[in-house]
Design an enzyme around this catalytic site. Structure first.
Site, short mmCIF file in Angstrom:
data_model
loop_
_atom_site.label_atom_id
_atom_site.label_comp_id
_atom_site.label_asym_id
_atom_site.label_seq_id
_atom_site.Cartn_x
_atom_site.Cartn_y
_atom_site.Cartn_z
N ASP A 1 0.81 -1.23 0.00
CA ASP A 1 0.00 0.00 0.00
C ASP A 1 0.85 1.28 0.00
O ASP A 1 2.05 1.25 0.29
CB ASP A 1 -0.89 0.03 1.26
N HIS B 1 3.77 -2.29 2.94
CA HIS B 1 3.75 -0.94 2.37
C HIS B 1 4.97 -0.74 1.47
O HIS B 1 6.08 -1.10 1.85
CB HIS B 1 3.72 0.10 3.50
ZN ZN Z 1 -2.60 3.02 3.36
#
Ligand code: ZN
Length: 306
Positions: A121, A263
């Protein structure tokens, strides 16, 4: 010249002879001077032409600008640094309207095989997202990147490379707000702006949405008309954990049909990935979220895994 002609010392005839000789010397001096100046001018012109040829072969700058000194050697060198030949992006067209569709690798049947989806992400991040993509590519592993829309335009070549290398691209809102605090119209705007930003790069608009923080309520569910993807393994790489903690958590909690949240903005994640991938590859088929869920076009609903 400091020559003095005196009628007391010289008769007029001799004086005329000397004057003539002197004028002749002036004439030859002028001729020699002319030859010297002409040679120097030729050299200057030759040098300018050499500079022009050198400049026109070195870069794409017009030769006229190179002659005029508009582009110096240092400037073209710095341009080379900005757009180095041979990097991963040099062959990508700038802002091309359609990006070549990647050749899809045959997807495993996750109904019968032990599949696992890695998801990343908050990118694109110009430093860590390419590192993560490189690790995945080196291990021939696919994954899904959920992108924040307002970071897309500034990293256009990176996003186009992501698509061309066969990674799945999902929508992670425009500015990463908590959707629980927004109206339906505001939620719709967060989704639409990101769809448009990605599509404007010549990439198909995403078919998956991941809500920031995984936050979903009735308004979010009724407003977003695409699958809402959450996760079932969170190694909390966003907390800048020691990469060894990220590695241990992923390896301990990964299970068939799972979706792992990481991430693409963290150096710790990039550092952990080279260790994580061989272990997971030995246990699972690593696939994109769409391959894992085998969603049909137009599917909606919430998913934390298969
Ligand atoms: Zn996020």
């Amino acid at each position: 010249m400091g020559v003095v002609y005196s009628s007391k010392l010289w008769d007029s005839k001799r004086l005329a002879t000397i004057r003539k000789a002197h004028q002749t010397r002036h004439f030859y001096s002028a001729v020699i001077l002319g030859l010297v100046v002409g040679s120097m001018a030729s050299l200057v012109i030759f040098n300018l032409e050499s500079t022009s040829v050198k400049a026109s072969t070195k870069a794409v700058m017009p030769a006229t600008q190179a002659v005029a000194g508009a582009v110096t050697e240092e400037q073209t060198d710095s341009m080379d640094k900005l757009f180095p030949v041979g990097n991963n992006f040099s062959s990508l067209p700038l802002q091309k309207k359609t990006v070549e569709t990647p050749t899809p690798s045959p997807a495993p049947d996750c109904a019968v095989q032990a599949c696992l989806a890695l998801s990343f992400d908050d990118g694109p991040d110009p430093v860590n997202t390419p590192r993560i993509m490189d690790s995945l590519s080196k291990q021939h592993v696919s994954a899904t990147f959920f992108l924040i829309g307002n970071r897309v335009a500034g990293n256009a070549l990176l996003v186009q490379r992501m698509y061309r290398q066969g990674f799945e691209i999902g929508n992670h809102s425009w500015a990463h707000p908590n959707l629980l605090k927004l109206t339906a119209a505001q939620i719709q705007e967060q989704v639409n702006l990101t769809q448009q930003a990605i599509a404007s790069l010549g990439i198909p608009a995403p078919t998956l949405f991941r809500p920031p923080y995984g936050a979903v309520n009735a308004t979010v569910r009724s407003t977003i008309h695409m699958p809402i993807i959450r996760w079932d393994v969170d190694p909390k790489d966003w907390a800048k954990n020691d990469p060894n903690v990220v590695i241990a958590t992923v390896e301990a909690q990964a299970k068939p049909g799972g979706i792992i949240l990481m991430h693409s903005t963290h150096a710790e994640t990039a550092a952990a990935l080279d260790s994580i991938l061989p272990n997971l590859k030995a246990r699972f088929q690593l696939v994109t979220v769409s391959q894992l869920l085998q969603l049909t076009p137009g599917a909606v609903g919430e998913y934390v895994g298969r």
